[in-house]
Write an enzyme that holds these catalytic residues in place. Structure first.
Site: not given
Length: 423
Positions: A13, A16, A40-41, A224
């Site tokens: 988180d 990225k 989740g990006h 991650q």
């Protein structure tokens, strides 16, 4: 020709997706090398927030090819919904997105196994996202898995049935109450497989080898964070893949000596989702403020993130094992308004002061030692140059650089791609 690598240095988180989006214009190819749809990006531009789960973060740039590498695990159902969500943006998905035949598939029964396993653990839960990631990687290493390339084989459905039947027997073994309708889940799965077949499957290691020969620039994108690496993270509270730099080599088939820059991303403070040790977690007002101002909720799971002060012991560890060459500091704006900031510079570990990450960082073994800094009041979100930043923040950055011996090249002061300061 250049191959660069971008990864997170904390418990995920870190932001990225935004940085990949910012950097993408410099690269011909963006390649995701590990993880699954539990990542989740988040990208934000033109007033719209986008959350990508499996698709690389370069998908919004017209000139980039996006590769899902062999180290990734793909849930066809989630993948289909992700592509459907992008339909309104007029993207040429078929031309811009290609998939490694060696990437493994997440079956509906993998998700059920995940739920059964986590339920059976009771209070010892590890905080799984229940997306079926762990069981899929278990089948991969156990040599039972089904891969994207298997979709092209005549006996694909027979292979699926054999593995799904095995999973159902395992679910029964756990003897826990989970409700499901497998026929319904399988219909959704096979419908999504038909959509997946419309995309281009490649032998990604050969594709990337040729791309390097042709002088293409490649950015490898991790998911991650380094402290969730299955080998080097806070085991067992980790993900099921190698999130560190080595994972880019095994997850894409790129040789280590081809990687040039290693971009490491970290927050100006620290967060963690789910269970596991977190030495600098703040249980008081400061942690609550970070969570509220930083909107610290998982972009996929919606789970609230635990918040605390920057941990330089853990950060230095991640920098070393990844060979980081330059740093990007995210969410500096979230710390505006604190009169004092704290940074953990060492641990009190079983009566000794240490400045490296030990085998066990559970609270009974580790107590953080802090250095305090004067905070700043200025709103950073409208600033666009490094000179504009308050002196206190520059001092904070300079201290971090001195401690970790790697330069901070980017400072993010907001979620939008425009709120990015190059140093």
């Amino acid at each position: 020709m250049t191959v660069d690598l971008l990864l997170g240095l904390q418990w995920g988180d870190e932001g990225k997706g935004k940085i990949v989006d910012v950097l993408t214009s410099k690269y011909d190819i963006i390649a995701r090398f590990q993880g699954g749809p539990n990542a989740g990006h988040t990208l934000e531009f033109d007033g719209i927030k986008h959350v990508l789960r499996t698709i690389p973060s370069g998908i919004f740039h017209a000139n980039s090819i996006n590769i899902i590498g062999n180290g990734v695990v793909i849930d066809p159902v989630v993948f289909k919904s992700e592509i459907d969500g992008l339909a309104k943006f007029n993207l040429d998905i078929k031309q811009k997105l290609i998939i490694s035949r060696k990437a493994h598939l997440i079956l509906p029964t993998h998700r059920l196994l995940d739920a059964a396993s986590e339920t059976a653990k009771g209070k010892a839960k590890i905080g799984s996202t229940l997306k079926g990631i762990g069981p899929t990687y278990m089948d991969k290493t156990g040599r039972n898995g089904i891969r994207v390339g298997d979709i092209e084989l005549d006996d694909f459905k027979e292979r699926y049935r054999a593995l799904a039947d095995k999973h159902e027997a395992m679910i029964a073994f756990y003897d826990v109450a989970i409700q499901y309708n497998l026929a319904e889940l399988e219909k959704e799965f096979f419908d999504a497989i038909e959509d997946l077949k419309k995309l281009t499957f490649i032998d990604s290691e050969e594709y990337l080898h040729q791309a390097q020969k042709d002088g293409k620039s490649i950015l490898c994108e991790g998911a991650q964070g380094s402290l969730l690496d299955v080998d080097f993270g806070t085991y067992p509270f980790v993900t099921s893949s190698n999130t560190t730099a080595a994972g880019a080599c095994t997850g894409l088939g790129i040789a280590p000596n081809k990687i040039k820059e290693v971009y490491g991303i970290f927050k100006a403070y620290t967060t963690r989702v789910g269970s596991g040790p977190f030495p600098t977690e703040d249980f008081g007002e400061a942690g609550d403020i970070m969570a509220k101002v930083g909107n610290e909720f998982g972009s996929v799971t919606g789970r609230k993130r635990r918040c605390g002060w920057l941990d330089l012991v853990a950060l230095k560890y991640a920098i070393r094992i990844n060979g980081v060459t330059q740093l990007m500091m995210m969410k500096g704006d979230v710390l505006s308004g604190f009169s004092k900031l704290k940074v953990c510079t060492s641990y009190n570990y079983r009566g000794q002061s240490i400045d490296h990450l030990p085998y066990n960082i559970e609270p009974e073994n580790v107590e953080p030692n802090y250095t305090e800094f004067k905070g700043w009041k200025a709103d950073l979100t409208g600033m666009s140059t490094y000179d504009e930043l308050p002196k206190e923040l520059k001092d904070y950055i300079a201290f971090i650089e001195k401690e970790v011996e790697v330069p901070i090249k980017i400072v993010s002061v907001g979620p939008d791609r425009k709120q990015t300061i190059m140093k």
